[in-house]
Design a protein around this motif. Sequence first.
Motif, PDB file in Angstrom:
ATOM      1  N   UNK A  93      59.224  27.173  86.237  1.00 34.49           N
ATOM      2  CA  UNK A  93      58.649  27.644  87.625  1.00 34.49           C
ATOM      3  C   UNK A  93      58.139  26.463  88.261  1.00 34.49           C
ATOM      4  N   UNK A  94      58.574  26.384  89.540  1.00 37.54           N
ATOM      5  CA  UNK A  94      58.060  25.679  90.694  1.00 37.54           C
ATOM      6  C   UNK A  94      57.295  26.472  91.860  1.00 37.54           C
ATOM      7  N   UNK A  95      55.967  26.486  91.786  1.00 33.53           N
ATOM      8  CA  UNK A  95      55.299  27.358  92.689  1.00 33.53           C
ATOM      9  C   UNK A  95      55.027  26.437  94.061  1.00 33.53           C
ATOM     10  N   UNK A  96      55.544  27.268  95.208  1.00 34.37           N
ATOM     11  CA  UNK A  96      55.227  26.845  96.465  1.00 34.37           C
ATOM     12  C   UNK A  96      54.169  27.420  97.316  1.00 34.37           C
ATOM     13  N   UNK A  97      53.581  26.645  97.860  1.00 30.03           N
ATOM     14  CA  UNK A  97      52.463  27.079  98.991  1.00 30.03           C
ATOM     15  C   UNK A  97      52.341  26.238 100.283  1.00 30.03           C
ATOM     16  N   UNK A  98      52.447  26.988 101.284  1.00 22.30           N
ATOM     17  CA  UNK A  98      52.202  26.322 102.381  1.00 22.30           C
ATOM     18  C   UNK A  98      53.285  25.069 102.538  1.00 22.30           C
ATOM     19  N   UNK A 128      45.126  35.134 104.206  1.00 24.43           N
ATOM     20  CA  UNK A 128      46.889  34.934 104.594  1.00 24.43           C
ATOM     21  C   UNK A 128      47.081  33.676 104.683  1.00 24.43           C
ATOM     22  N   UNK A 129      48.507  33.381 104.279  1.00 17.45           N
ATOM     23  CA  UNK A 129      49.048  32.281 104.336  1.00 17.45           C
ATOM     24  C   UNK A 129      48.921  31.497 105.762  1.00 17.45           C
ATOM     25  N   UNK A 130      48.524  30.158 105.994  1.00 20.85           N
ATOM     26  CA  UNK A 130      48.554  29.646 107.114  1.00 20.85           C
ATOM     27  C   UNK A 130      49.674  29.378 107.816  1.00 20.85           C
ATOM     28  N   UNK A 131      49.592  29.124 109.024  1.00 17.11           N
ATOM     29  CA  UNK A 131      50.928  28.898 109.989  1.00 17.11           C
ATOM     30  C   UNK A 131      51.475  27.467 109.586  1.00 17.11           C
TER      31      UNK A 131
END
Length: 360
Positions: free
Chosen positions: A247-252, A296-299
């Motif tokens: 698994x590759x976990x992405x964030x922003x 929330x996830x930032x812009x």
Amino acid sequence: MVKSNNASHMTKTAGKSTDESLLLTIEDLKVYYDTVSGVSKAVDSVSLRIKRGEILGIAGESGCGKSTLTTALLRLTQRPGYIAGGAIHFYPQEKGPIDLLTVSGEQLRAIRWRNLSYLPQGSMNSLNPVLRIADQFCDAILEHSQMSRREALNIVSDLLQQVGLEPHVARMYPHELSGGMKQRVTIAMAIALRPDLVIADEPTTALDVHNQRIIIQMLSELRDKLRMTIILVTHDMAVHAELADRIAVMYAGTLVEVGDVRQIFKAPKHPYTQGLINSIPQIGGQRVRMEGIRGNTPSPRNWPAGCRFHTRCTHVMPECREKVPQLLTIANEQDAQSKQPTLVACHLYTQFGAGGTHDN
């Protein structure tokens, strides 16, 4: 303990992989969008390597860059989006190394479907409503192979049977099929020419639990039978647990953790990964109140400074607000039992580990 690790975690020499097990390498990929309020950095310096025969899951919330990453792999990014930098090297068995970002349009067309196929998000709606299923198979096969129409028609029944559908489905129109049947048809079309790599973007979305289970089992069986590689994109961590090898976990727009699926579910290291796994409902065991990830996830037009997760993290430290964490290999006793190293971008491990370095 933190080991040193290069930025792309891969070995490369003049675009040629020295590891024969590698099928695809992504190096420092950037995908941006021009907007009226500035540049939106949807994917920002992502590096990955995908091995032959594995199922790599890409996880994360909506808006973290998963689909943008996969469309860039096929060079399907549309304006106002554009690939701002990086490299993508593909190593299909039939051909030599291919740089997917610099290859000509004609060469890329020859690669698609035969070596690299795609199950788009909402793929059930990608079928042409006015053509019979057999005709749609033929359109794809004839465009990307040297088969005659008769030869293409002859393999349609076998392809449908591989995904659990009866041969008579070939004579039907899309509106005559259920959602699960249409999804299986799109999977059969994607594997028609036995590609090296299939990119599946949310293949179980909008399906009921029964059909989700069928699709998961089918993809696993097809991987084993056809020895193909799958990149599986979904926000559903339970699907990753059932199907993925890594698994590759992405964030922003960035990677925060990459590792073996068992290791990540047994002992997730990044606070964001922990939050994703803790949000999965549990059957049995002690009853506890589920806690979601706050905020929330930032812009992508204005990512936070430092660690992009620090505005939502319960373990935030002063350096998290200022310094961008590097994706480093984390070694511990549990990792020693895993087939794959775990890579984590988090100051918790450089803070309490043994130091370590990061080579560019």
